[in-house]
Design a protein around this motif. Structure first.
Motif, PDB file in Angstrom:
ATOM      1  N   GLU A 251     -10.652 -10.114   7.106  1.00  0.00           N
ATOM      2  CA  GLU A 251     -10.432  -9.367   5.874  1.00  0.00           C
ATOM      3  C   GLU A 251      -9.367  -8.293   6.065  1.00  0.00           C
ATOM      4  OE1 GLU A 251     -10.526  -7.763   2.101  1.00  0.00           O
ATOM      5  OE2 GLU A 251     -11.110  -9.731   2.872  1.00  0.00           O
ATOM      6  N   ALA A 252      -9.420  -7.598   7.203  1.00  0.00           N
ATOM      7  CA  ALA A 252      -8.390  -6.591   7.492  1.00  0.00           C
ATOM      8  C   ALA A 252      -7.011  -7.245   7.590  1.00  0.00           C
ATOM      9  CB  ALA A 252      -8.724  -5.861   8.796  1.00  0.00           C
ATOM     10  N   ARG A 253      -6.944  -8.405   8.198  1.00  0.00           N
ATOM     11  CA  ARG A 253      -5.669  -9.120   8.304  1.00  0.00           C
ATOM     12  C   ARG A 253      -5.162  -9.538   6.926  1.00  0.00           C
ATOM     13  NH1 ARG A 253      -5.487 -14.768  11.479  1.00  0.00           N
ATOM     14  NH2 ARG A 253      -7.115 -15.130   9.921  1.00  0.00           N
ATOM     15  N   ARG A 254      -6.057 -10.023   6.080  1.00  0.00           N
ATOM     16  CA  ARG A 254      -5.668 -10.452   4.741  1.00  0.00           C
ATOM     17  C   ARG A 254      -5.062  -9.297   3.956  1.00  0.00           C
ATOM     18  NH1 ARG A 254      -7.262 -10.175  -0.222  1.00  0.00           N
ATOM     19  NH2 ARG A 254      -9.059  -8.879   0.311  1.00  0.00           N
ATOM     20  N   GLN A 255      -5.668  -8.117   4.086  1.00  0.00           N
ATOM     21  CA  GLN A 255      -5.140  -6.962   3.377  1.00  0.00           C
ATOM     22  C   GLN A 255      -3.797  -6.516   3.952  1.00  0.00           C
ATOM     23  OE1 GLN A 255      -7.951  -3.747   2.730  1.00  0.00           O
ATOM     24  NE2 GLN A 255      -9.673  -5.175   2.702  1.00  0.00           N
ATOM     25  N   ALA A 256      -3.653  -6.615   5.278  1.00  0.00           N
ATOM     26  CA  ALA A 256      -2.386  -6.207   5.910  1.00  0.00           C
ATOM     27  C   ALA A 256      -1.244  -7.121   5.488  1.00  0.00           C
ATOM     28  CB  ALA A 256      -2.530  -6.220   7.425  1.00  0.00           C
TER      29      ALA A 256
END
Length: 259
Positions: A251-256
């Motif tokens: 999820e953090a990667r998707r937002q980044a």
């Protein structure tokens, strides 16, 4: 009708070597996103390439010492040789050059290898987690209430615009952050916690690698996942099971990716 070219091994190698144009790179990245096993292998190749660049890059730029020059080696060999046979001399000089060159360029290779790339970033994130996550008095320099000031500070130090991943859907709220030193320059440390005393640390800093697929970097009882995109490295670390941390890291990667 547009025909999509298949992704071949040559494309993967060119991707690791950063030799693809933007269109083909996007096709390879989409291919890797659906194939975790291939993505892990590509990540290992990228790490090996980074290892070689760090190990031999500075050495390759150094001038060869005068005592290892061919003219010097030949002259020294003539002084001590008692056999004026050109064939024997040539063979001896060749052996000297190979031996001396191997000794020069291989110096330091028996020293402990330091991690590089996302492996180094993950190690730095783990160190930050161990140092700050257990601190109950001042785990962060700037708290979540001053997130705007924190973002300006981090962006200025990293010389890159950054955003704060929102992990509330995963049960973790943003606490705040700080800038921490690493052997590769300043890094931004962001901290999150839940309602049960569990904390997560995300570390981010610029990297030479443009893209590295996410990989499990858990070690020594600390779970961690690290990756790189657009020459920015990210590592999410915590004391929860890797199977629980993995979807949060995704999820953090998707937002980044939306930066």
């Amino acid at each position: 009708m547009t025909t999509v070219r298949p992704i071949l091994e040559d494309d993967l190698q060119a991707y690791v070597d950063d030799e693809l144009d933007a269109g083909r790179r996007a096709e390879v990245e989409a291919y890797l996103a659906d194939r975790p096993d291939v993505a892990r292998r590509v990540a290992e190749l990228a790490a090996q390439r980074a290892d070689l660049r760090e190990a031999f890059g500075p050495i390759a730029e150094e001038p060869v010492p005068a005592e290892l020059g061919i003219a010097r080696l030949v002259a020294d060999r003539r002084k001590v040789s008692a056999f004026p046979r050109w064939g024997s001399m040539a063979a001896a000089v060749a052996m000297l050059i190979v031996g001396a060159g191997a000794g020069w360029y291989g110096r330091g290779q028996f020293e402990p290898r330091r991690p590089v790339g996302v492996a180094a970033l993950a190690q730095e994130a783990s160190a930050s987690f161990v140092t700050y996550a257990s601190d109950h008095s001042r785990p962060v320099e700037l708290k979540a209430g001053d997130s705007d000031g924190l973002l300006r500070w981090i962006s200025n130090r990293l010389k890159r615009p950054v955003t704060l991943p929102d992990l509330s859907a995963s049960g973790y709220r943003f606490m705040g952050g700080r800038v921490v030193p690493t052997p590769h320059g300043p890094a931004a440390m962001l901290m999150y916690d839940d309602d049960r005393g569990s904390r997560l640390v995300m570390l981010m800093r610029p990297m030479q690698e443009r893209f590295v697929p996410m990989s499990d970097q858990s070690a020594d009882g600390v779970s961690g996942f690290a990756w790189a995109q657009d020459s920015m490295g990210y590592s999410l670390t915590g004391d929860i099971a890797p199977s629980v941390l993995h979807p949060i890291a995704n999820e953090a990667r998707r937002q980044a990716e939306k930066i």
